[in-house]
Design an enzyme around this catalytic site. Structure first.
Site, PDB file in Angstrom:
ATOM      1  NE  ARG A 187      37.325  50.494 -16.734  1.00 38.72           N
ATOM      2  CZ  ARG A 187      37.446  51.827 -16.768  1.00 38.72           C
ATOM      3  NH1 ARG A 187      38.403  52.391 -17.480  1.00 38.72           N
ATOM      4  NH2 ARG A 187      36.608  52.592 -16.106  1.00 38.72           N
ATOM      5  CG  HIS A 196      31.436  53.355 -16.137  1.00 38.19           C
ATOM      6  ND1 HIS A 196      31.984  52.685 -15.056  1.00 38.19           N
ATOM      7  CD2 HIS A 196      32.324  54.330 -16.454  1.00 38.19           C
ATOM      8  CE1 HIS A 196      33.152  53.238 -14.754  1.00 38.19           C
ATOM      9  NE2 HIS A 196      33.378  54.233 -15.573  1.00 38.19           N
ATOM     10  CD  GLN A 228      31.979  58.288 -14.168  1.00 37.01           C
ATOM     11  OE1 GLN A 228      33.071  57.758 -14.287  1.00 37.01           O
ATOM     12  NE2 GLN A 228      31.844  59.484 -13.636  1.00 37.01           N
ATOM     13  CB  CYS A 259      32.519  59.536 -17.069  1.00 36.44           C
ATOM     14  SG  CYS A 259      32.863  59.061 -18.768  1.00 36.44           S
ATOM     15  NE  ARG A 295      34.063  56.155 -10.795  1.00 38.68           N
ATOM     16  CZ  ARG A 295      34.763  55.556 -11.775  1.00 38.68           C
ATOM     17  NH1 ARG A 295      35.202  56.260 -12.801  1.00 38.68           N
ATOM     18  NH2 ARG A 295      34.970  54.244 -11.772  1.00 38.68           N
TER      19      ARG A 295
HETATM   20  N1  NVA Z   1      32.371  55.456 -22.703  1.00 35.11           N
HETATM   21  C1  NVA Z   1      33.747  55.465 -22.284  1.00 35.11           C
HETATM   22  C2  NVA Z   1      33.850  55.675 -20.821  1.00 35.11           C
HETATM   23  C3  NVA Z   1      35.253  55.783 -20.284  1.00 35.11           C
HETATM   24  C4  NVA Z   1      35.308  55.915 -18.799  1.00 35.11           C
HETATM   25  C5  NVA Z   1      34.409  54.178 -22.702  1.00 35.11           C
HETATM   26  O1  NVA Z   1      33.791  53.108 -22.576  1.00 35.11           O
HETATM   27  O2  NVA Z   1      35.558  54.219 -23.156  1.00 35.11           O
HETATM   28  N1   CP Z   2      35.643  57.616 -15.814  1.00 40.86           N
HETATM   29  C1   CP Z   2      36.435  56.539 -15.795  1.00 40.86           C
HETATM   30  O1   CP Z   2      35.994  55.405 -15.601  1.00 40.86           O
HETATM   31  O2   CP Z   2      37.764  56.832 -15.968  1.00 40.86           O
HETATM   32  P1   CP Z   2      38.931  55.793 -16.216  1.00 40.86           P
HETATM   33  O3   CP Z   2      38.702  55.152 -17.547  1.00 40.86           O
HETATM   34  O4   CP Z   2      40.193  56.622 -16.187  1.00 40.86           O
HETATM   35  O5   CP Z   2      38.912  54.769 -15.133  1.00 40.86           O
END
Ligand code: NVA
Ligand code: CP
Length: 314
Positions: A114, A141, A144, A271, A299
Protein backbone atom coordinates in the site's frame (compact mmCIF):
# COMPACT_ATOMS: atom_id res chain seq x y z
CA UNK A 1 1.88 4.17 -16.85
CA UNK A 2 3.95 1.03 -17.29
CA UNK A 3 2.70 -1.48 -19.83
CA UNK A 4 5.79 -3.69 -19.96
CA UNK A 5 5.02 -7.39 -19.92
CA UNK A 6 6.50 -9.06 -16.85
CA UNK A 7 7.35 -12.71 -16.31
CA UNK A 8 5.65 -12.47 -12.91
CA UNK A 9 1.90 -12.39 -12.31
CA UNK A 10 1.81 -8.90 -10.80
CA UNK A 11 -1.59 -7.53 -9.76
CA UNK A 12 -0.87 -3.84 -10.23
CA UNK A 13 -3.85 -2.55 -12.21
CA UNK A 14 -6.92 -4.12 -13.80
CA UNK A 15 -6.05 -2.51 -17.14
CA UNK A 16 -2.92 -4.70 -17.41
CA UNK A 17 -4.72 -8.02 -16.87
CA UNK A 18 -6.80 -9.79 -19.55
CA UNK A 19 -10.58 -9.91 -18.96
CA UNK A 20 -10.54 -13.73 -19.06
CA UNK A 21 -7.98 -13.83 -16.27
CA UNK A 22 -9.98 -11.42 -14.12
CA UNK A 23 -13.09 -13.54 -14.74
CA UNK A 24 -11.17 -16.70 -13.81
CA UNK A 25 -10.05 -15.04 -10.55
CA UNK A 26 -13.64 -14.08 -9.66
CA UNK A 27 -14.96 -17.56 -10.52
CA UNK A 28 -12.35 -19.07 -8.22
CA UNK A 29 -13.23 -16.60 -5.47
CA UNK A 30 -16.91 -17.52 -5.68
CA UNK A 31 -16.18 -21.26 -5.67
CA UNK A 32 -13.77 -21.11 -2.74
CA UNK A 33 -16.13 -18.87 -0.75
CA UNK A 34 -18.93 -21.40 -1.24
CA UNK A 35 -16.70 -24.39 -0.45
CA UNK A 36 -15.75 -23.14 3.03
CA UNK A 37 -19.24 -22.03 4.16
CA UNK A 38 -19.81 -23.03 7.78
CA UNK A 39 -16.12 -23.46 8.63
CA UNK A 40 -14.56 -21.37 11.42
CA UNK A 41 -12.81 -18.32 9.97
CA UNK A 42 -9.39 -19.62 10.98
CA UNK A 43 -9.83 -23.03 9.36
CA UNK A 44 -7.50 -23.75 6.44
CA UNK A 45 -9.12 -24.50 3.05
CA UNK A 46 -9.09 -28.06 1.76
CA UNK A 47 -5.81 -28.78 0.02
CA UNK A 48 -4.12 -25.68 1.57
CA UNK A 49 -3.44 -24.18 -1.91
CA UNK A 50 -0.69 -21.80 -0.70
CA UNK A 51 1.04 -24.12 1.79
CA UNK A 52 4.68 -23.15 2.12
CA UNK A 53 4.17 -19.68 0.58
CA UNK A 54 4.75 -16.39 2.41
CA UNK A 55 3.36 -12.95 1.56
CA UNK A 56 5.05 -9.79 2.87
CA UNK A 57 2.73 -6.81 3.24
CA UNK A 58 4.15 -3.30 3.38
CA UNK A 59 1.95 -0.41 4.48
CA UNK A 60 2.91 3.21 3.84
CA UNK A 61 -0.68 4.23 4.73
CA UNK A 62 -3.30 3.16 7.29
CA UNK A 63 -5.52 0.13 6.73
CA UNK A 64 -8.14 -1.99 8.47
CA UNK A 65 -9.81 -4.14 5.78
CA UNK A 66 -6.83 -4.68 3.50
CA UNK A 67 -4.47 -5.66 6.29
CA UNK A 68 -6.84 -8.09 8.01
CA UNK A 69 -8.31 -9.61 4.84
CA UNK A 70 -4.89 -10.31 3.29
CA UNK A 71 -3.56 -11.84 6.50
CA UNK A 72 -6.65 -14.07 6.85
CA UNK A 73 -6.47 -14.89 3.13
CA UNK A 74 -2.95 -16.26 3.48
CA UNK A 75 -3.93 -18.14 6.63
CA UNK A 76 -6.99 -19.76 5.01
CA UNK A 77 -4.89 -20.77 2.01
CA UNK A 78 -2.40 -22.49 4.30
CA UNK A 79 0.40 -19.95 3.81
CA UNK A 80 1.84 -17.28 6.08
CA UNK A 81 2.29 -13.52 6.06
CA UNK A 82 4.59 -10.83 7.41
CA UNK A 83 3.17 -7.36 8.11
CA UNK A 84 5.48 -4.35 7.83
CA UNK A 85 5.02 -0.62 8.24
CA UNK A 86 7.07 1.27 5.64
CA UNK A 87 8.05 3.83 8.28
CA UNK A 88 9.65 1.18 10.50
CA UNK A 89 11.68 -0.33 7.65
CA UNK A 90 14.96 1.06 6.30
CA UNK A 91 12.73 2.24 3.44
CA UNK A 92 11.59 4.92 5.86
CA UNK A 93 15.24 6.03 6.30
CA UNK A 94 16.01 6.29 2.62
CA UNK A 95 16.88 2.74 1.44
CA UNK A 96 15.68 2.65 -2.14
CA UNK A 97 12.60 0.77 -3.28
CA UNK A 98 14.76 -1.05 -5.81
CA UNK A 99 17.15 -2.37 -3.14
CA UNK A 100 14.22 -3.22 -0.86
CA UNK A 101 12.58 -5.14 -3.70
CA UNK A 102 15.74 -7.16 -4.41
CA UNK A 103 16.21 -8.07 -0.75
CA UNK A 104 12.57 -8.93 -0.03
CA UNK A 105 12.45 -11.12 -3.14
CA UNK A 106 15.12 -13.34 -1.53
CA UNK A 107 12.91 -13.97 1.54
CA UNK A 108 9.26 -14.12 0.49
CA UNK A 109 7.15 -15.49 -2.36
CA UNK A 110 5.05 -12.36 -3.01
CA UNK A 111 4.87 -8.74 -1.87
CA UNK A 112 1.76 -6.63 -1.26
CA UNK A 113 2.29 -2.86 -1.05
CA UNK A 114 0.00 0.00 0.00
CA UNK A 115 1.99 2.91 -1.34
CA UNK A 116 1.88 6.68 -1.27
CA UNK A 117 2.74 6.84 -4.96
CA UNK A 118 1.94 4.59 -7.88
CA UNK A 119 5.53 4.97 -9.11
CA UNK A 120 6.68 3.12 -5.98
CA UNK A 121 4.66 0.01 -6.75
CA UNK A 122 5.80 -0.01 -10.36
CA UNK A 123 9.43 0.23 -9.22
CA UNK A 124 8.92 -2.57 -6.69
CA UNK A 125 7.48 -4.80 -9.41
CA UNK A 126 10.20 -3.88 -11.93
CA UNK A 127 13.12 -4.39 -9.56
CA UNK A 128 11.97 -7.40 -7.52
CA UNK A 129 11.73 -11.00 -8.66
CA UNK A 130 8.42 -12.06 -7.10
CA UNK A 131 4.78 -11.12 -7.84
CA UNK A 132 3.67 -7.73 -6.48
CA UNK A 133 0.11 -6.80 -5.48
CA UNK A 134 -1.22 -3.22 -5.43
CA UNK A 135 -3.11 -2.76 -2.17
CA UNK A 136 -3.92 0.90 -2.99
CA UNK A 137 -1.87 3.75 -4.36
CA UNK A 138 -2.71 7.36 -5.11
CA UNK A 139 -3.72 6.13 -8.61
CA UNK A 140 -5.75 2.97 -8.07
CA UNK A 141 -7.19 0.25 -5.83
CA UNK A 142 -7.67 -2.85 -8.01
CA UNK A 143 -8.19 -5.39 -5.18
CA UNK A 144 -11.15 -3.33 -3.99
CA UNK A 145 -12.85 -3.57 -7.38
CA UNK A 146 -12.47 -7.35 -7.52
CA UNK A 147 -14.42 -7.55 -4.24
CA UNK A 148 -16.94 -5.03 -5.54
CA UNK A 149 -17.68 -6.94 -8.76
CA UNK A 150 -17.99 -10.18 -6.76
CA UNK A 151 -20.51 -8.44 -4.47
CA UNK A 152 -22.61 -6.97 -7.28
CA UNK A 153 -22.74 -10.32 -9.07
CA UNK A 154 -23.81 -12.12 -5.88
CA UNK A 155 -26.78 -9.76 -5.61
CA UNK A 156 -27.68 -8.97 -9.24
CA UNK A 157 -26.13 -11.70 -11.40
CA UNK A 158 -23.67 -10.94 -14.22
CA UNK A 159 -22.45 -7.34 -14.26
CA UNK A 160 -22.15 -7.40 -18.06
CA UNK A 161 -24.36 -4.66 -19.50
CA UNK A 162 -25.43 -3.33 -16.08
CA UNK A 163 -25.61 0.41 -15.46
CA UNK A 164 -23.26 1.46 -12.66
CA UNK A 165 -22.90 4.94 -11.15
CA UNK A 166 -20.06 6.61 -9.22
CA UNK A 167 -20.83 9.82 -7.34
CA UNK A 168 -18.17 12.01 -5.69
CA UNK A 169 -14.43 12.43 -6.04
CA UNK A 170 -12.84 11.00 -9.18
CA UNK A 171 -10.19 9.28 -7.06
CA UNK A 172 -8.11 6.09 -6.97
CA UNK A 173 -11.13 3.81 -6.47
CA UNK A 174 -12.95 5.57 -9.33
CA UNK A 175 -9.94 4.92 -11.58
CA UNK A 176 -10.08 1.18 -10.85
CA UNK A 177 -13.86 1.25 -11.40
CA UNK A 178 -13.30 2.75 -14.87
CA UNK A 179 -10.81 -0.01 -15.65
CA UNK A 180 -13.29 -2.60 -14.33
CA UNK A 181 -16.04 -1.20 -16.59
CA UNK A 182 -13.89 -1.91 -19.64
CA UNK A 183 -12.69 -5.31 -18.45
CA UNK A 184 -16.11 -6.57 -17.28
CA UNK A 185 -18.13 -4.78 -19.97
CA UNK A 186 -20.58 -2.63 -18.01
CA UNK A 187 -21.86 0.90 -18.48
CA UNK A 188 -20.43 3.48 -16.06
CA UNK A 189 -21.48 7.06 -15.39
CA UNK A 190 -19.39 9.14 -13.01
CA UNK A 191 -20.90 12.23 -11.39
CA UNK A 192 -18.01 14.41 -10.23
CA UNK A 193 -17.56 18.16 -9.73
CA UNK A 194 -15.35 20.08 -12.15
CA UNK A 195 -11.74 19.76 -11.09
CA UNK A 196 -12.40 16.42 -9.33
CA UNK A 197 -13.03 14.34 -12.42
CA UNK A 198 -11.06 11.13 -12.97
CA UNK A 199 -7.63 11.33 -14.51
CA UNK A 200 -7.76 12.03 -18.24
CA UNK A 201 -5.28 9.21 -18.98
CA UNK A 202 -7.62 6.50 -17.70
CA UNK A 203 -10.59 8.07 -19.49
CA UNK A 204 -8.63 8.13 -22.74
CA UNK A 205 -7.54 4.51 -22.20
CA UNK A 206 -11.17 3.46 -21.69
CA UNK A 207 -12.37 5.44 -24.70
CA UNK A 208 -9.67 3.87 -26.88
CA UNK A 209 -11.04 0.44 -26.01
CA UNK A 210 -14.65 1.43 -26.64
CA UNK A 211 -15.60 1.58 -22.95
CA UNK A 212 -19.11 2.84 -22.15
CA UNK A 213 -17.99 5.60 -19.75
CA UNK A 214 -19.66 8.97 -19.22
CA UNK A 215 -18.56 11.76 -16.89
CA UNK A 216 -21.08 14.38 -15.80
CA UNK A 217 -21.23 17.22 -13.32
CA UNK A 218 -24.84 16.33 -12.48
CA UNK A 219 -25.22 13.73 -9.68
CA UNK A 220 -28.90 13.10 -10.57
CA UNK A 221 -27.98 12.26 -14.17
CA UNK A 222 -25.18 9.99 -12.94
CA UNK A 223 -27.45 7.76 -10.83
CA UNK A 224 -30.54 7.82 -13.09
CA UNK A 225 -31.82 4.22 -13.37
CA UNK A 226 -28.46 2.82 -12.18
CA UNK A 227 -28.31 -0.76 -10.88
CA UNK A 228 -25.61 0.14 -8.35
CA UNK A 229 -24.38 3.42 -6.87
CA UNK A 230 -20.81 3.77 -5.60
CA UNK A 231 -19.22 6.50 -3.57
CA UNK A 232 -16.06 6.92 -1.47
CA UNK A 233 -14.57 9.36 0.98
CA UNK A 234 -14.26 12.93 -0.23
CA UNK A 235 -10.80 13.18 1.31
CA UNK A 236 -8.51 10.27 0.50
CA UNK A 237 -5.41 9.40 2.52
CA UNK A 238 -2.78 12.01 1.72
CA UNK A 239 -5.37 14.58 0.52
CA UNK A 240 -5.65 18.04 2.07
CA UNK A 241 -8.87 18.56 4.06
CA UNK A 242 -8.66 22.34 3.77
CA UNK A 243 -9.60 24.24 0.62
CA UNK A 244 -12.69 24.10 -1.55
CA UNK A 245 -12.92 20.34 -2.17
CA UNK A 246 -15.53 19.56 0.51
CA UNK A 247 -17.77 22.43 -0.59
CA UNK A 248 -17.61 21.34 -4.24
CA UNK A 249 -18.61 17.79 -3.25
CA UNK A 250 -21.62 18.70 -1.08
CA UNK A 251 -24.19 18.26 -3.91
CA UNK A 252 -22.74 14.77 -4.52
CA UNK A 253 -23.72 13.28 -1.15
CA UNK A 254 -25.47 9.90 -1.50
CA UNK A 255 -28.67 10.36 0.50
CA UNK A 256 -32.22 9.01 0.22
CA UNK A 257 -33.22 11.63 -2.35
CA UNK A 258 -30.33 10.72 -4.66
CA UNK A 259 -30.76 6.93 -4.17
CA UNK A 260 -34.46 7.28 -5.11
CA UNK A 261 -33.35 8.36 -8.59
CA UNK A 262 -31.51 5.08 -9.20
CA UNK A 263 -33.31 1.82 -10.09
CA UNK A 264 -35.71 0.62 -7.36
CA UNK A 265 -33.49 -2.32 -6.43
CA UNK A 266 -30.18 -0.43 -6.86
CA UNK A 267 -27.33 -1.49 -4.59
CA UNK A 268 -25.24 0.96 -2.59
CA UNK A 269 -21.49 0.29 -2.41
CA UNK A 270 -18.68 2.00 -0.52
CA UNK A 271 -15.14 0.63 -0.10
CA UNK A 272 -15.03 1.99 3.48
CA UNK A 273 -14.00 3.66 5.71
CA UNK A 274 -17.12 5.85 5.40
CA UNK A 275 -17.43 9.41 6.60
CA UNK A 276 -21.06 9.32 7.63
CA UNK A 277 -22.80 12.63 7.04
CA UNK A 278 -20.29 13.62 4.33
CA UNK A 279 -20.32 11.40 1.23
CA UNK A 280 -23.15 9.19 2.53
CA UNK A 281 -25.95 9.48 5.05
CA UNK A 282 -26.62 6.90 7.79
CA UNK A 283 -29.99 6.16 6.21
CA UNK A 284 -28.32 4.97 2.99
CA UNK A 285 -25.29 3.12 4.35
CA UNK A 286 -27.41 1.39 7.02
CA UNK A 287 -30.44 1.03 4.73
CA UNK A 288 -31.82 -1.98 2.84
CA UNK A 289 -29.99 -1.22 -0.43
CA UNK A 290 -26.55 -1.10 1.18
CA UNK A 291 -24.24 -4.09 0.61
CA UNK A 292 -21.17 -2.56 2.23
CA UNK A 293 -20.62 -5.38 4.76
CA UNK A 294 -20.81 -8.07 2.05
CA UNK A 295 -18.42 -5.89 0.06
CA UNK A 296 -15.97 -5.72 2.98
CA UNK A 297 -16.18 -9.50 3.51
CA UNK A 298 -15.56 -10.10 -0.17
CA UNK A 299 -12.16 -8.42 0.07
CA UNK A 300 -11.09 -11.67 1.73
CA UNK A 301 -12.60 -14.01 -0.86
CA UNK A 302 -11.51 -12.00 -3.90
CA UNK A 303 -7.95 -11.59 -2.64
CA UNK A 304 -7.56 -15.30 -1.94
CA UNK A 305 -8.08 -15.89 -5.66
CA UNK A 306 -5.83 -12.94 -6.58
CA UNK A 307 -3.06 -14.44 -4.43
CA UNK A 308 -3.57 -17.87 -5.97
CA UNK A 309 -3.30 -16.37 -9.47
CA UNK A 310 -0.21 -14.33 -8.58
CA UNK A 311 1.46 -17.44 -7.21
CA UNK A 312 0.55 -19.62 -10.18
CA UNK A 313 -1.86 -21.90 -8.33
CA UNK A 314 -4.85 -21.12 -10.56
N1 NVA B 1 -9.95 6.71 -1.69
C1 NVA B 1 -9.63 6.21 -0.38
C2 NVA B 1 -9.82 4.74 -0.31
C3 NVA B 1 -9.60 4.13 1.04
C4 NVA B 1 -9.73 2.64 1.04
C5 NVA B 1 -8.22 6.60 -0.02
O1 NVA B 1 -7.33 6.51 -0.88
O2 NVA B 1 -7.99 6.99 1.13
N1 CP C 1 -11.32 -0.37 1.60
C1 CP C 1 -10.09 -0.43 2.11
O1 CP C 1 -9.09 -0.59 1.40
O2 CP C 1 -10.06 -0.33 3.48
P1 CP C 1 -8.77 -0.15 4.38
O3 CP C 1 -8.20 1.20 4.08
O4 CP C 1 -9.28 -0.25 5.80
O5 CP C 1 -7.79 -1.22 4.06
Amino acid sequence: MSTAVSKYNHFLDLKDIPSETLRQILDTARRWKEARKGLPKGAVDEGAPLAGRTLAMVFEKSSTRTRISFEMAMHQLGGSSIILQGSSMQLGRGETIADTARVMSRYVDAIMLRANTHAAIEELANEGSVPVINALTDRSHPCQLMADILTIEEHLGSIKGKKIAWVGDGNNVATSLIEAAVKFDFSLTLGCPDGLRPDVDVLNWAEGLGGDITVTGDPDAAVRSANAVFTDTWISMGDDRTGTKLKALEPFQVNDVLMAKAADDALFLHCLPAHRGEEVTNSVIDGPQSVVWDEAENRLHAQKAVLAWCLGVI
